[in-house]
Design a protein around this motif. Sequence first.
Motif, PDB file in Angstrom:
ATOM      1  N   LYS A 417       0.832  -1.200   0.000  1.00  0.00           N
ATOM      2  CA  LYS A 417       0.000   0.000   0.000  1.00  0.00           C
ATOM      3  C   LYS A 417       0.876   1.264   0.000  1.00  0.00           C
ATOM      4  N   ILE A 418       1.903   1.274   0.875  1.00  0.00           N
ATOM      5  CA  ILE A 418       2.782   2.445   0.961  1.00  0.00           C
ATOM      6  C   ILE A 418       3.624   2.576  -0.308  1.00  0.00           C
ATOM      7  N   GLU A 419       4.116   1.467  -0.819  1.00  0.00           N
ATOM      8  CA  GLU A 419       4.928   1.520  -2.037  1.00  0.00           C
ATOM      9  C   GLU A 419       4.106   1.985  -3.238  1.00  0.00           C
ATOM     10  N   ARG A 420       2.838   1.637  -3.257  1.00  0.00           N
ATOM     11  CA  ARG A 420       1.960   2.114  -4.319  1.00  0.00           C
ATOM     12  C   ARG A 420       1.804   3.635  -4.233  1.00  0.00           C
ATOM     13  N   THR A 421       1.665   4.129  -2.997  1.00  0.00           N
ATOM     14  CA  THR A 421       1.594   5.584  -2.794  1.00  0.00           C
ATOM     15  C   THR A 421       2.881   6.255  -3.270  1.00  0.00           C
ATOM     16  N   LEU A 422       4.010   5.609  -2.980  1.00  0.00           N
ATOM     17  CA  LEU A 422       5.308   6.138  -3.387  1.00  0.00           C
ATOM     18  C   LEU A 422       5.422   6.204  -4.908  1.00  0.00           C
ATOM     19  N   ILE A 423       4.973   5.148  -5.568  1.00  0.00           N
ATOM     20  CA  ILE A 423       5.043   5.106  -7.032  1.00  0.00           C
ATOM     21  C   ILE A 423       4.160   6.188  -7.654  1.00  0.00           C
ATOM     22  N   GLU A 424       2.997   6.410  -7.038  1.00  0.00           N
ATOM     23  CA  GLU A 424       2.032   7.351  -7.600  1.00  0.00           C
ATOM     24  C   GLU A 424       2.319   8.802  -7.211  1.00  0.00           C
ATOM     25  N   ALA A 425       3.279   9.002  -6.274  1.00  0.00           N
ATOM     26  CA  ALA A 425       3.564  10.355  -5.798  1.00  0.00           C
ATOM     27  C   ALA A 425       4.132  11.229  -6.909  1.00  0.00           C
ATOM     28  N   LYS A 426       3.460  12.358  -7.173  1.00  0.00           N
ATOM     29  CA  LYS A 426       3.918  13.268  -8.228  1.00  0.00           C
ATOM     30  C   LYS A 426       3.782  14.733  -7.793  1.00  0.00           C
ATOM     31  N   THR A 427       3.516  14.934  -6.501  1.00  0.00           N
ATOM     32  CA  THR A 427       3.207  16.301  -6.049  1.00  0.00           C
ATOM     33  C   THR A 427       4.392  16.999  -5.391  1.00  0.00           C
ATOM     34  N   GLY A 428       5.453  16.282  -5.082  1.00  0.00           N
ATOM     35  CA  GLY A 428       6.582  16.884  -4.399  1.00  0.00           C
ATOM     36  C   GLY A 428       7.285  17.938  -5.250  1.00  0.00           C
ATOM     37  N   VAL A 429       7.689  19.039  -4.628  1.00  0.00           N
ATOM     38  CA  VAL A 429       8.359  20.130  -5.342  1.00  0.00           C
ATOM     39  C   VAL A 429       9.574  20.588  -4.532  1.00  0.00           C
ATOM     40  N   LEU A 430      10.669  20.871  -5.247  1.00  0.00           N
ATOM     41  CA  LEU A 430      11.881  21.398  -4.631  1.00  0.00           C
ATOM     42  C   LEU A 430      12.223  22.721  -5.294  1.00  0.00           C
ATOM     43  N   LYS A 431      12.306  23.805  -4.478  1.00  0.00           N
ATOM     44  CA  LYS A 431      12.598  25.132  -5.016  1.00  0.00           C
ATOM     45  C   LYS A 431      13.938  25.619  -4.456  1.00  0.00           C
ATOM     46  N   ILE A 432      14.872  25.963  -5.382  1.00  0.00           N
ATOM     47  CA  ILE A 432      16.184  26.467  -4.996  1.00  0.00           C
ATOM     48  C   ILE A 432      16.313  27.899  -5.503  1.00  0.00           C
ATOM     49  N   LYS A 433      16.514  28.854  -4.583  1.00  0.00           N
ATOM     50  CA  LYS A 433      16.569  30.257  -4.984  1.00  0.00           C
ATOM     51  C   LYS A 433      17.924  30.646  -5.583  1.00  0.00           C
ATOM     52  N   GLU A 434      19.034  30.080  -5.045  1.00  0.00           N
ATOM     53  CA  GLU A 434      20.363  30.472  -5.519  1.00  0.00           C
ATOM     54  C   GLU A 434      21.082  29.333  -6.239  1.00  0.00           C
ATOM     55  N   LYS A 435      21.435  28.248  -5.519  1.00  0.00           N
ATOM     56  CA  LYS A 435      22.167  27.167  -6.180  1.00  0.00           C
ATOM     57  C   LYS A 435      22.073  25.876  -5.398  1.00  0.00           C
ATOM     58  N   ILE A 436      22.260  24.771  -6.133  1.00  0.00           N
ATOM     59  CA  ILE A 436      22.348  23.450  -5.538  1.00  0.00           C
ATOM     60  C   ILE A 436      23.671  22.845  -6.007  1.00  0.00           C
ATOM     61  N   TYR A 437      24.437  22.296  -5.045  1.00  0.00           N
ATOM     62  CA  TYR A 437      25.788  21.827  -5.346  1.00  0.00           C
ATOM     63  C   TYR A 437      25.830  20.330  -5.648  1.00  0.00           C
ATOM     64  N   PRO A 438      26.860  19.884  -6.344  1.00  0.00           N
ATOM     65  CA  PRO A 438      27.095  18.449  -6.545  1.00  0.00           C
ATOM     66  C   PRO A 438      27.261  17.758  -5.195  1.00  0.00           C
ATOM     67  N   GLY A 439      26.931  16.467  -5.179  1.00  0.00           N
ATOM     68  CA  GLY A 439      26.961  15.708  -3.928  1.00  0.00           C
ATOM     69  C   GLY A 439      25.599  15.620  -3.282  1.00  0.00           C
ATOM     70  N   THR A 440      24.623  16.263  -3.924  1.00  0.00           N
ATOM     71  CA  THR A 440      23.263  16.249  -3.388  1.00  0.00           C
ATOM     72  C   THR A 440      22.435  15.180  -4.095  1.00  0.00           C
ATOM     73  N   LYS A 441      21.684  14.418  -3.315  1.00  0.00           N
ATOM     74  CA  LYS A 441      20.785  13.396  -3.849  1.00  0.00           C
ATOM     75  C   LYS A 441      19.348  13.902  -3.690  1.00  0.00           C
ATOM     76  N   ILE A 442      18.619  13.930  -4.804  1.00  0.00           N
ATOM     77  CA  ILE A 442      17.234  14.408  -4.798  1.00  0.00           C
ATOM     78  C   ILE A 442      16.309  13.235  -5.105  1.00  0.00           C
ATOM     79  N   SER A 443      15.318  13.007  -4.230  1.00  0.00           N
ATOM     80  CA  SER A 443      14.306  11.975  -4.479  1.00  0.00           C
ATOM     81  C   SER A 443      12.938  12.634  -4.419  1.00  0.00           C
ATOM     82  N   ILE A 444      12.177  12.475  -5.507  1.00  0.00           N
ATOM     83  CA  ILE A 444      10.788  12.953  -5.530  1.00  0.00           C
ATOM     84  C   ILE A 444       9.929  11.744  -5.859  1.00  0.00           C
TER      85      ILE A 444
END
Length: 472
Positions: A417-444
Motif C-alpha cells: 500500500k505504501i509503495e503504491r503511494t510512493l510510485i504514484e507520488a507526483k506532487t513533491g516540489v523542490l525550489k532552490i533560490k540560488e544554487k544546488i551543489y554536486p553531492g546532493t541526492k534528490i528523491s521525488i
Amino acid sequence: MFKMISFEKLLREYKLSLKVTADFMKAYLEILESPEEIESKSDFPSFDEIMEFLSDNEISYGIIESSIKDMQTKRISQTSILIAEGIKPENGEDGYISFTHRVKSSISLNQDEKGNINFKELNWFIEVKEGEVLARKVNPTEGLSGKNIKNQEIEAVKGKEAVFKYGKNVQESDEHDTLIASKSGRLEYEGDKIQINEVLTIKGSVDTSTGNIRFSGDVNIQGDIKTGFEVECLGSLEVMGVIEASNVHVGKDLVVKGGIQGNARSKVEVGGKLICRFIENAMVYTKGDIITDFIVHSNVSCGENLTVKGKKGLIVGGEIRVKNEISAQVIGSYMGTKTSLEVGLDPADKTKLETYKEELDSYQRKTREIHPNIETGKQMLQRGLMDNVRRVSFIKMLEEYNKILQSTNMVELEIQKIERTLIEAKTGVLKIKEKIYPGTKISIGRHTRFIKDEIGNCTMFIDNNDITVRKG
C-alpha cells in the motif's frame, strides 16, 4: 471572676450559706456555727436537710453528694466547699478545607531501589487534569450542649463553616462541597486562592534547578533546554534560548528563538509546526511545517512544507524528508558534502515502510526457523509416531506458525500500500533560490536524481515520469 449569688437558711444553731456563680455553673456551701458551743452533735445539719436547702434554691443538677456527705459526717464548718458543678458546653470545631495536593510547591527527590537519586526528576510543580478534585470541604461540628446546676441546658456554639477561595480554571461542584479543575494545567496558589494556569512558565533554563519538564498544557521557557534534559508538553512550547542535545516532545507547535543544537542521541518531535533560527546536528520530526534559517548535518522529517530562508537559507549535510515542498536558498556545499533530500511522500509513511520491512524480515526469519520442524512433525503424525505430549507441543507450534504467516501477509499488504503511494507520488516540489551543489541526492516520489553539476535558481518536480529541472 464571676459575681456570686448568695442564699442563706438558719437551721437551729447553724446557718447554711450557699454561694452560686452568676452563670449557675458552680455552687459552694459553707456551714456556719453560732458563737455558743453546741454539745449535741446530732444538731448538725443532716444530709437530707442540706439537699432540701439546695432544692429550695433550684439546685438540682451536678450535685456532688460525696462532698455533702463528707461535710455532714466530719462536721466541716466555717469552710466553703464545692457541692455542685454543671457541665460546660463543648463548642463545635470549625470546618476546614482539605486539599488533595500539597499546598506549596516543593522539590521532591525520587530514589530508586538502590537509593540513587534522579536529580532530573524534581517534581517541583503540581499538574492536574480537567475534572480532577482539588479540595474538599470538611463540615464544622455541632458541638455538645452542657447543663447548669439548675438542670437547664446550655447550647453549644456550632463551628464556623469553611469558605472556598479559588481563582481561574477552578469551580465548585454542584453540591458546593468540592473544588474541581475546569481545565488541565499547573496547580498554583495565588495568595490564599487556588487556581490552575494552563501555561507553565520556566523563568530561566531547564537544567538541574528544574529537572525534566512534563506538562499537559503550553510551556514557556525563558532560557535554554540544557543538554541531557527532557521536555514533554501536550500543548505548544516556546523556548527563548537554545535547545541543546535534549529529548523534546511537543504536542502542538514549537517556537525556538535560538536554534536546535542536537546530537545522535537526542530527538525533537513536534505535533504541529516548528519555527526556529537553525537546526544543527539534530534529529527533528514534525507533523507540520518547518521554517528556519539553515539546516546543517541533521536528519529532518517534515509532515508538510519546509522553508529555509533568511541570510543563509542553507541546507547542507544529513537527510531531509518532506511531504510536500522544500524551499531553500542554497542546498549542499562547494565541497560536495553528501546531502539527501526526499520530497513527495509523507515521512511518517516512509518511517512506517522501514518499520514494516524490518518486521517482515523478522517474520520471514522465524518462518524459516520453524518450517523444518513443522514438516518433521507432519511426517511423524502421518506415521503414528507422535505421543500425546508431542502432539500437544506440535499443535502449539503449528498455531504459532500460522499466526506468523498471517502477520506476514498483513505486513506485506501494508508495504504494498505504501509503495503504491510512493510510485504514484507526483506532487513533491523542490525550489532552490540560488544554487544546488554536486553531492546532493534528490528523491521525488520513487524517482531519484544525483546532482553532478552546480545548478542555479531552479525548481524540481515530476514531469513525464521523471524529475524535471526548470531553471529560473
